[in-house]
Design an enzyme around this catalytic site. Structure first.
Site, PDB file in Angstrom:
ATOM      1  N   ASP A 126       1.636 -68.743 -22.509  1.00  0.00           N
ATOM      2  CA  ASP A 126       1.048 -68.278 -21.236  1.00  0.00           C
ATOM      3  C   ASP A 126       1.708 -69.439 -20.363  1.00  0.00           C
ATOM      4  OD1 ASP A 126      -0.276 -70.913 -21.952  1.00  0.00           O
ATOM      5  OD2 ASP A 126      -2.273 -69.837 -21.703  1.00  0.00           O
ATOM      6  N   SER A 127       2.637 -70.329 -20.964  1.00  0.00           N
ATOM      7  CA  SER A 127       3.317 -71.108 -20.215  1.00  0.00           C
ATOM      8  C   SER A 127       4.361 -70.390 -19.100  1.00  0.00           C
ATOM      9  CB  SER A 127       4.348 -72.316 -20.750  1.00  0.00           C
ATOM     10  OG  SER A 127       5.025 -71.563 -21.973  1.00  0.00           O
ATOM     11  N   GLU A 131      -0.691 -80.067 -29.903  1.00  0.00           N
ATOM     12  CA  GLU A 131       0.108 -80.479 -28.687  1.00  0.00           C
ATOM     13  C   GLU A 131      -0.247 -81.819 -28.169  1.00  0.00           C
ATOM     14  OE1 GLU A 131       0.412 -77.425 -25.657  1.00  0.00           O
ATOM     15  OE2 GLU A 131       1.277 -78.841 -24.374  1.00  0.00           O
ATOM     16  N   LYS A 142      -2.288 -66.238 -30.277  1.00  0.00           N
ATOM     17  CA  LYS A 142      -2.542 -67.774 -30.285  1.00  0.00           C
ATOM     18  C   LYS A 142      -3.805 -67.990 -29.287  1.00  0.00           C
ATOM     19  CE  LYS A 142       0.186 -71.059 -28.509  1.00  0.00           C
ATOM     20  NZ  LYS A 142      -0.808 -71.872 -27.497  1.00  0.00           N
ATOM     21  N   ASP A 187       0.342 -65.766 -26.585  1.00  0.00           N
ATOM     22  CA  ASP A 187      -0.997 -66.601 -26.006  1.00  0.00           C
ATOM     23  C   ASP A 187      -1.981 -65.298 -25.426  1.00  0.00           C
ATOM     24  OD1 ASP A 187      -1.135 -68.989 -26.540  1.00  0.00           O
ATOM     25  OD2 ASP A 187       0.390 -69.522 -25.025  1.00  0.00           O
ATOM     26  N   GLU A 230      -6.438 -71.301 -27.658  1.00  0.00           N
ATOM     27  CA  GLU A 230      -6.457 -72.743 -27.419  1.00  0.00           C
ATOM     28  C   GLU A 230      -7.836 -73.078 -27.849  1.00  0.00           C
ATOM     29  OE1 GLU A 230      -5.145 -74.099 -23.724  1.00  0.00           O
ATOM     30  OE2 GLU A 230      -3.278 -73.225 -23.951  1.00  0.00           O
TER      31      GLU A 230
HETATM   32  O1  KIV Z   1       2.182 -71.707 -23.732  1.00  0.00           O
HETATM   33  C1  KIV Z   1       2.832 -72.212 -24.175  1.00  0.00           C
HETATM   34  O2  KIV Z   1       4.175 -72.403 -24.275  1.00  0.00           O
HETATM   35  C2  KIV Z   1       2.218 -72.924 -25.294  1.00  0.00           C
HETATM   36  C3  KIV Z   1       3.273 -74.059 -26.082  1.00  0.00           C
HETATM   37  C4  KIV Z   1       3.662 -75.352 -25.180  1.00  0.00           C
HETATM   38  C5  KIV Z   1       2.649 -74.513 -27.401  1.00  0.00           C
HETATM   39  O3  KIV Z   1       1.201 -72.958 -25.704  1.00  0.00           O
END
Ligand code: KIV
Length: 282
Positions: free
Chosen positions: A42-43, A181, A111, A81, A113
């Protein structure tokens, strides 16, 4: 790539390489470079959609990115994510969201968090639904406000204990992999031997593997990046140089040259002229 092969890599001490991707070209880049895992992070909210943080990105937006990545990846393991707000309400909501990423985008795993009680319940529910879960502890950007900002975790006694507790708890809840992280390497080293699942670090020192944001490592991201980022390219500058050179040549009449067009027969040109003349005669 499969979960079993990732587990074997951990067992053999072969480092797992993971990188983010958000569209077909970045997926192809990751695949051609031979990485083991691709994360549709989600980055992407920040690096491709221009948001200030990851919080605003929607399930719909993430599904579009994830499906494009899936089309570009044939061998790497694809993790998507689950965005903020798509798992917070209930286990049922989390499972329904995870199912969408598997069915509509072809994710191999999802994924999410955090390692607190409600997160453990979500991990358990998604894993019980038969979907592989990658957990994420340490700095969790979706809830960075509650953590006091985008800052390293595990640097105080309380925070280090929490990282260790959460890492073990997400494993017990059924996570198949773990991302850690922004945690001191010494804290990662304490918990790593207790984790049977592969651990992927980002700013967390040596682990079973590493992940970086592709736009950070290639130097596409503008401005300052996190301290843990190593730049392996200046692709952003090269992109600007390329577009600048194109703009200059268009303005100077250098582009397009003859070789950038199509040849026409004499008859075609004559016919074009006659069509124009016929129009003028009307
Ligand atoms: O969203 C993302 O890119 C991440 C990584 C930084 C692990 O969660």
């Amino acid at each position: 790539m499969t979960l079993q092969r990732l587990a074997e890599m951990k067992a053999d001490g072969r480092p797992i390489v993971m990188v983010t991707a958000y569209d077909y070209p970045t997926a192809r880049t990751a695949e051609r470079a031979g990485v083991d895992m691709v994360l549709v992070g989600d980055s992407g909210a920040q690096v491709v959609l221009g948001h200030e943080s990851t919080v605003g990105v929607t399930v719909g937006e993430m599904l579009v990115l994830a499906a494009a990545v899936r089309r570009g990846v044939t061998s790497a393991f694809v993790v998507c994510d689950l965005p903020f707000g798509s798992t917070e309400v209930s286990d049922e909501q989390a499972v329904a969201t995870a199912v969408r990423f598997v069915k509509e985008a072809g994710a191999d795993a999802v994924k999410l968090e955090g390692g607190g009680p409600s997160r453990l319940s979500r991990i358990r529910a998604i894993a019980e639904a038969g979907i592989a879960v990658v957990a994420h502890v340490g700095l969790t950007p979706q809830t960075a406000v509650a953590l006091g900002g985008l800052r390293a975790q595990g640097r105080t006694a309380e925070s280090a204990a929490r990282v260790v507790r959460e890492a073990l708890a997400v494993q017990d809840a059924g996570a198949s992999l773990l991302v850690v992280e922004a945690v001191p390497a010494e804290v990662t080293a304490v918990v790593l031997p207790q984790l049977r699942i592969p651990v992927i670090g980002i700013g967390a020192g040596p682990a079973d593997g590493q992940v970086l944001v592709m736009h950070d490592l290639l130097g596409i991201t503008e401005g300052k990046t996190a301290a843990f980022v190593k730049r392996y390219g200046t692709v952003g500058d090269e992109m600007v140089d390329g577009v600048r050179a194109y703009a200059r040549e268009v303005r100077e009449g250098v582009f397009p040259a003859a070789e950038h067009g199509y040849a026409a027969t004499d008859e075609a040109v004559a016919a074009a002229r006659r069509a124009l003349e016929a129009r003028a005669d009307d």
